[in-house]
Each structure stands twice: as C-alpha cells, then as structure tokens.
Design a protein around this motif. Structure first.
Motif, PDB file in Angstrom:
ATOM      1  N   PHE A  13       0.906  -0.967  -0.077  1.00  0.00           N
ATOM      2  CA  PHE A  13      -0.199  -0.062   0.084  1.00  0.00           C
ATOM      3  C   PHE A  13       1.151   0.971  -0.139  1.00  0.00           C
ATOM      4  O   PHE A  13       2.356   0.928   0.899  1.00  0.00           O
ATOM      5  N   SER A  14       0.290   2.439  -0.111  1.00  0.00           N
ATOM      6  CA  SER A  14       1.245   3.175  -0.389  1.00  0.00           C
ATOM      7  C   SER A  14      -0.801   4.477  -0.827  1.00  0.00           C
ATOM      8  O   SER A  14      -1.648   5.015  -0.868  1.00  0.00           O
ATOM      9  N   TYR A  15       0.077   5.951   0.374  1.00  0.00           N
ATOM     10  CA  TYR A  15      -0.422   6.900   1.015  1.00  0.00           C
ATOM     11  C   TYR A  15       0.143   8.139   0.740  1.00  0.00           C
ATOM     12  O   TYR A  15       1.371   8.206   0.985  1.00  0.00           O
ATOM     13  N   ASN A  16      -0.861   8.932   0.242  1.00  0.00           N
ATOM     14  CA  ASN A  16       0.082  10.689  -0.266  1.00  0.00           C
ATOM     15  C   ASN A  16      -0.822  11.542   0.816  1.00  0.00           C
ATOM     16  O   ASN A  16      -2.514  11.437   0.711  1.00  0.00           O
ATOM     17  N   ASN A  17      -0.530  12.355   1.239  1.00  0.00           N
ATOM     18  CA  ASN A  17      -1.164  13.209   2.506  1.00  0.00           C
ATOM     19  C   ASN A  17      -2.297  11.912   2.734  1.00  0.00           C
ATOM     20  O   ASN A  17      -3.852  12.900   2.531  1.00  0.00           O
TER      21      ASN A  17
END
Lengths: 116, 112
Positions: free
Chosen positions: A47-51
């Motif tokens: 997974f990746s989260y941006n802001n």
C-alpha cells in the motif's frame, strides 16, 4: 532520533488472530508505504498513502487494512492471520518536493511477523 | 511485471577487491535507485540515477545506467567487511504515481 519507526519489532501470534503494526515518521514526508519482504528477501509493495489518501493498493487480501490517521502515521491491521502472512513488514516514507519523480524511500527497521 | 532482476544472487569477495552487481528491468523508467540492507535492518538509500544519466558516483560507489539495454550496474570499489549486506535496485516508472519496484537483490559477503 529515529526517522521512521515501527512497532513492534517482533510479532508472534497464532493463526486466526488479528494484529496491528504501527508506523510513524518524523521527516515531514507526504507519502508512506507498506512493503512485505518474504523469506527469499523479495520486497513487494502493498500500500501507499499520499497525504492520508490511499494511492497504491496492490493485490493484497482484504484481510490487510491500512489506516492513516494523519500523514505522519500509517498503521497496518491484519485480520484472521494465516501461515502465509509470516514475513517481515517494512514501513517507509518519501517526499518529492520538486515534483521530479525522484522519490527516495526511508525505511523503518521492520516487523518480523511469525504466524504459528 | 516490472520487477528488476539482479545478478549475481550472491557474491563473495575479499576486502580490498571491487564488487559489481547488475540489475535488469523490463519497462521504461523515470529513475533507478540502489539500496543496501544489512541483516535484520531496513533498506537504506544509496544512490539515484535518472533515465537521462549514464553514470553517477558517490564515494566508493559507481552506478551506470544503459536504458537501451534496460540495465544498471553498481560497482563498490575497495570493498570493506562493513559493505557486507544485500543490495537491491529499484525502478520508478514514467507513468502514474512513482511506485518503487524492487529487484531480487544481491547478497554481498566481504571477508576480511
């Protein structure tokens, strides 16, 4: 000061249990990741989260649920643990202030999960 | 898949010798990065080379990139026992969010 810290470092649990791994970064980065490293050292993004917004969601069983309460934290909750979930899970963060696509990842020291 | 492949899988040398690791990938990239992982630790960024660069140096590290062959090499000169670690290349595609996809890694053992 640890830049990317994740807890716990070791997690031993029984099949079927639910567990969480926590990650925090103090670098002011806008993007955080979870990677899984298997016994052959193959590192795969989960997974990746941006802001706080989910931007990468690879083919991961929906027993894995990331949660980002703020951009400095990204936790990973795993339901109904299976033997195959045993691996080392790494949290990482990055920033791309110039928008060049040149993101370098800063990794935590990993959580070794053993499912018995 | 874009995953890079590295060779050799394992490399054993003596202190003072040079170590060369190679990485091949499949799609066009924005940049390629090399990371080191010591046993039981997280990965540490070593060097980044952009797709329009051919060679880059950082201390004892030298990285080359050949986009026509879709390959890169990492050279560690005058190796030390402390260089013992696994080394991974990671590629970032040109399209979409900049997701780093890691190669399979090379385990380097430097003996005193």
């Amino acid at each position: 000061d640890t830049a990317v810290s994740q807890t716990p470092k070791y997690l031993v649990t029984q099949m079927g249990n639910d567990k969480s791994i926590k990650c925090e970064q103090n670098l002011g980065h806008d993007t955080m990741y979870w990677y899984k490293q298997d016994s052959k050292k193959f590192l795969k993004i989960m997974f990746s989260y941006n802001n706080k917004e989910l931007i990468i969601n690879e083919t991961v069983p929906n027993r894995f649920s990331p949660k980002s309460p703020d951009k400095a934290h990204l936790n990973l909750h795993i339901n109904s643990l299976e033997l195959g979930d045993s691996a080392v899970y790494f949290c990482a963060s990055s920033q791309d202030p110039l928008g060049t696509g040149s993101r370098k990842l800063f990794f935590g020291s990993g959580t070794q999960l053993s499912v018995l | 898949s874009q995953q890079g492949e590295e060779d050799p899988q394992a490399l054993s040398i003596q202190e003072g010798e040079n170590a060369t690791m190679n990485c091949s990938y499949k799609t066009s990239i924005n940049n390629l990065q090399w990371y080191r992982q010591n046993s039981g630790r997280g990965l540490v960024h070593l060097i980044l080379i952009r797709s329009n660069e051919r060679e880059k140096h950082s201390g004892r590290l030298r990285v080359t990139l050949d986009t026509s062959k879709k390959s890169s090499s990492l050279l560690i000169t005058a190796s030390r026992a402390a260089d013992t670690a696994s080394y991974f290349c990671a590629t970032v595609m040109n399209t979409g969010f900049q997701k780093l996809v890691f190669g399979t890694g090379t385990r380097l053992l430097v003996s005193p």
